[in-house]
Design a protein around this motif. Structure first.
Motif, PDB file in Angstrom:
ATOM      1  N   GLY A  35     -12.610  -4.737   1.487  1.00 25.82           N
ATOM      2  CA  GLY A  35     -11.265  -4.702   1.155  1.00 25.82           C
ATOM      3  C   GLY A  35     -10.944  -5.079  -0.281  1.00 25.82           C
ATOM      4  N   GLY A  36     -11.857  -4.907  -0.923  1.00 25.67           N
ATOM      5  CA  GLY A  36     -11.740  -5.431  -2.696  1.00 25.67           C
ATOM      6  C   GLY A  36     -11.878  -6.928  -2.659  1.00 25.67           C
ATOM      7  N   LEU A  37     -12.055  -7.632  -1.507  1.00 26.41           N
ATOM      8  CA  LEU A  37     -12.283  -9.023  -1.771  1.00 26.41           C
ATOM      9  C   LEU A  37     -13.807  -9.622  -1.748  1.00 26.41           C
ATOM     10  N   PRO A  38     -14.199 -10.366  -2.521  1.00 25.83           N
ATOM     11  CA  PRO A  38     -15.568 -10.940  -2.641  1.00 25.83           C
ATOM     12  C   PRO A  38     -15.808 -11.634  -1.133  1.00 25.83           C
ATOM     13  N   LEU A  39     -17.127 -11.648  -0.554  1.00 24.18           N
ATOM     14  CA  LEU A  39     -17.290 -12.028   0.781  1.00 24.18           C
ATOM     15  C   LEU A  39     -18.081 -13.355   0.268  1.00 24.18           C
ATOM     16  N   PRO A  40     -17.881 -14.489   1.003  1.00 27.20           N
ATOM     17  CA  PRO A  40     -18.870 -15.737   0.856  1.00 27.20           C
ATOM     18  C   PRO A  40     -20.350 -15.034   1.267  1.00 27.20           C
ATOM     19  N   PRO A  41     -21.288 -16.176   0.737  1.00 27.84           N
ATOM     20  CA  PRO A  41     -22.583 -15.682   1.169  1.00 27.84           C
ATOM     21  C   PRO A  41     -22.968 -16.035   2.613  1.00 27.84           C
ATOM     22  N   MET A  42     -22.097 -16.643   3.340  1.00 34.73           N
ATOM     23  CA  MET A  42     -22.566 -16.938   4.988  1.00 34.73           C
ATOM     24  C   MET A  42     -21.013 -16.874   5.837  1.00 34.73           C
ATOM     25  N   MET A  43     -21.031 -16.268   6.766  1.00 35.20           N
ATOM     26  CA  MET A  43     -20.013 -16.171   7.729  1.00 35.20           C
ATOM     27  C   MET A  43     -20.550 -16.354   9.111  1.00 35.20           C
ATOM     28  N   MET A  44     -19.427 -17.036   9.742  1.00 39.43           N
ATOM     29  CA  MET A  44     -19.884 -17.427  11.097  1.00 39.43           C
ATOM     30  C   MET A  44     -18.765 -17.194  12.140  1.00 39.43           C
TER      31      MET A  44
END
Length: 81
Positions: A34-43
């Motif tokens: 959605g145009g927002l950067p994602l963090p390298p790790m998601m849980m």
């Protein structure tokens, strides 16, 4: 998404309907949603909702991202900001 790790994940479908899900999901991601950067790790934790398997994941400072499966092989990514 570059990797997806499942920790003690169990899912039970009956006639294509998710009846029970549990366990931790961890994803290593690259890019944005959605145009927002994602963090390298998601849980997150697997669960069933309205007959679909949900894999809702969050990371520090990121929008919530969820993968919704209406059957064992169908998935639709969704994002909320």
């Amino acid at each position: 998404m570059t990797t997806l790790a499942l920790e003690d994940v169990t899912v039970r479908f009956r006639d294509g309907v998710c009846e029970e899900a549990a366990g931790r999901v961890r994803a290593t991601v690259v890019g944005e949603a959605g145009g927002l950067p994602l963090p390298p790790m998601m849980m997150g934790t697997a669960r069933c909702e309205a007959g679909a398997l949900l894999l809702p994941m969050t990371g520090q400072g990121a929008p919530r991202v969820s993968t919704c499966a209406s059957g064992p092989m169908a998935a639709t990514p969704q994002t909320w900001s």
